[in-house]
Scaffold this motif. Structure first.
Motif, mmCIF file in Angstrom:
data_model
loop_
_atom_site.group_PDB
_atom_site.id
_atom_site.type_symbol
_atom_site.label_atom_id
_atom_site.label_comp_id
_atom_site.label_asym_id
_atom_site.label_seq_id
_atom_site.Cartn_x
_atom_site.Cartn_y
_atom_site.Cartn_z
ATOM 1 N N VAL A 92 0.868 -1.191 0.000
ATOM 2 C CA VAL A 92 0.000 0.000 0.000
ATOM 3 C C VAL A 92 0.896 1.230 0.000
ATOM 4 N N ALA A 98 -5.985 8.171 5.190
ATOM 5 C CA ALA A 98 -7.379 7.710 5.016
ATOM 6 C C ALA A 98 -7.413 6.254 5.447
ATOM 7 N N SER A 100 -7.269 2.721 6.970
ATOM 8 C CA SER A 100 -6.681 2.044 8.136
ATOM 9 C C SER A 100 -5.583 2.853 8.810
ATOM 10 N N PHE A 121 1.337 -5.656 3.715
ATOM 11 C CA PHE A 121 0.376 -6.535 4.389
ATOM 12 C C PHE A 121 0.582 -7.944 3.837
ATOM 13 N N PHE A 176 -3.223 3.592 -2.623
ATOM 14 C CA PHE A 176 -3.579 2.457 -3.489
ATOM 15 C C PHE A 176 -2.810 1.228 -3.054
ATOM 16 N N ASP A 201 -11.202 -0.152 -7.406
ATOM 17 C CA ASP A 201 -11.344 -1.163 -6.350
ATOM 18 C C ASP A 201 -10.173 -1.114 -5.381
ATOM 19 N N ARG A 204 -7.706 4.796 -3.565
ATOM 20 C CA ARG A 204 -8.625 5.848 -3.110
ATOM 21 C C ARG A 204 -8.420 7.046 -4.017
ATOM 22 N N ARG A 220 -17.734 0.397 0.449
ATOM 23 C CA ARG A 220 -17.351 0.009 1.815
ATOM 24 C C ARG A 220 -18.176 0.767 2.852
HETATM 25 P P1 TMP Z 1 -6.633 0.624 3.965
HETATM 26 O O1 TMP Z 1 -6.607 2.088 4.330
HETATM 27 O O2 TMP Z 1 -7.927 -0.037 4.289
HETATM 28 O O3 TMP Z 1 -5.436 -0.094 4.527
HETATM 29 O O4 TMP Z 1 -6.487 0.555 2.368
HETATM 30 C C1 TMP Z 1 -5.409 1.142 1.705
HETATM 31 C C2 TMP Z 1 -5.612 1.019 0.197
HETATM 32 O O5 TMP Z 1 -5.559 -0.334 -0.204
HETATM 33 C C3 TMP Z 1 -6.945 1.566 -0.304
HETATM 34 O O6 TMP Z 1 -6.719 2.247 -1.529
HETATM 35 C C4 TMP Z 1 -7.778 0.344 -0.544
HETATM 36 C C5 TMP Z 1 -6.771 -0.722 -0.864
HETATM 37 N N1 TMP Z 1 -7.142 -2.047 -0.362
HETATM 38 C C6 TMP Z 1 -7.262 -3.102 -1.245
HETATM 39 O O7 TMP Z 1 -7.075 -2.937 -2.444
HETATM 40 N N2 TMP Z 1 -7.578 -4.337 -0.740
HETATM 41 C C7 TMP Z 1 -7.782 -4.555 0.581
HETATM 42 O O8 TMP Z 1 -8.058 -5.690 0.959
HETATM 43 C C8 TMP Z 1 -7.648 -3.448 1.486
HETATM 44 C C9 TMP Z 1 -7.872 -3.637 2.960
HETATM 45 C C10 TMP Z 1 -7.327 -2.228 0.973
#
Ligand code: TMP
Length: 255
Positions: A92, A98, A100, A121, A176, A201, A204, A220
């Motif tokens: 990420v 934003a 998490s 992750f 992203f 998907d 953000r 979400r």
């Molecule tokens: P988060 O803020 O929930 O950690 O997400 C960070 C970015 O990662 C956000 O753009 C959404 C993306 N994301 C995924 O593509 N798959 C996932 O399973 C999660 C939790 C986040």
């Protein structure tokens, strides 16, 4: 679809055996999930839009020398990709707080970060994709130190490029998620390539003027209007499917 051997079914995509060895067909579904599959739904037309958006972004990244698994789009919902060995890490990249990171560290959503931050992750649904450090990744052998260096530097290059691409069409790239894979050539040489998809998907995307969400956070958070938001991203990129497969106009410049 039934004639081909299914290799894997994920939450938003299905992978089928490709027409040549070393290739796969990536099929984009309209299914949407959030919170590790606890919330389920569909976003009508999402698969078609994400297929186009991801194609567009992978091609632009290829042009600046970022290696990707993308080969070519096959039809409205499918693209041909190279078969890679997925590195079990979700990368990420964040520019603005934003989601998490806001929850974890108590930083108000929308706060610009002092610099772009890369987080990792471990891809494991049973564990809910826990956050891990570089130490975990190399100690447990999910990636070697040189692979991780390559992943980090590619991720930052992708971020720089995509920030500019989206800003040019009036969209702020907040954060992203990327996935990478190992691609082996005929001499068994390996290189790290960008895999999976890049679409609303897993990004953000906020309208630069109104800060309105144009991504999966609409689903979400139950905000509604997700199909329209994805369509608007495609429209601004100049790739609405209605314009026809041979009529890619390219991004529309915005103030
Ligand atoms: P988060 O803020 O929930 O950690 O997400 C960070 C970015 O990662 C956000 O753009 C959404 C993306 N994301 C995924 O593509 N798959 C996932 O399973 C999660 C939790 C986040």
């Amino acid at each position: 679809m039934s004639r081909r051997r299914q290799i894997y079914e994920g939450k938003a995509k299905v992978l089928f055996e490709g027409p040549e060895p070393g290739t796969l067909v990536q099929y984009f579904k309209d299914d949407a999930t959030a919170f590790n599959n606890k919330k389920k739904g569909t976003i009508t037309g999402k698969g078609v839009l994400n297929n186009r958006i991801s194609e567009f972004i992978m091609l632009r990244l290829g042009e600046i020398g970022v290696p990707t698994h993308f080969v070519r789009r096959l039809n409205m919902r499918e693209q041909l990709v190279r078969e890679v060995e997925i590195v079990p890490i979700e990368v990420v990249v964040r520019n603005v707080a934003a989601g998490s990171i806001s929850q974890r560290l108590g930083i108000a959503e929308g706060t610009p970060l002092p610099r772009s931050i890369v987080e990792y992750f471990y891809k494991n649904d049973d564990l809910g994709d826990p956050m891990v450090s570089e130490e975990h990744i190399t100690a447990f052998g999910w990636a070697t130190p040189p692979e991780l260096d390559e992943i980090m530097s590619l991720s930052l290059r992708i971020n720089d490029f995509l920030c500019g691409l989206f800003l040019g069409i009036g969209i702020k790239l907040i954060d992203f998620k990327l996935e990478f894979g190992r691609l082996y050539d005929e001499h068994d040489q390996m290189r790290i390539v960008l895999a999976d998809e890049i679409s609303p998907d897993n990004c953000r995307l906020w309208d630069a003027q109104t800060l309105e969400k144009m991504d999966k956070d609409r689903f979400r958070r139950g905000l509604g209007g997700e199909a329209e938001a994805y369509q608007e991203v495609a429209r601004r990129l100049g790739i609405l499917p209605e314009s026809g497969p041979n009529d890619i106009k390219g991004p529309e410049a915005m103030q």
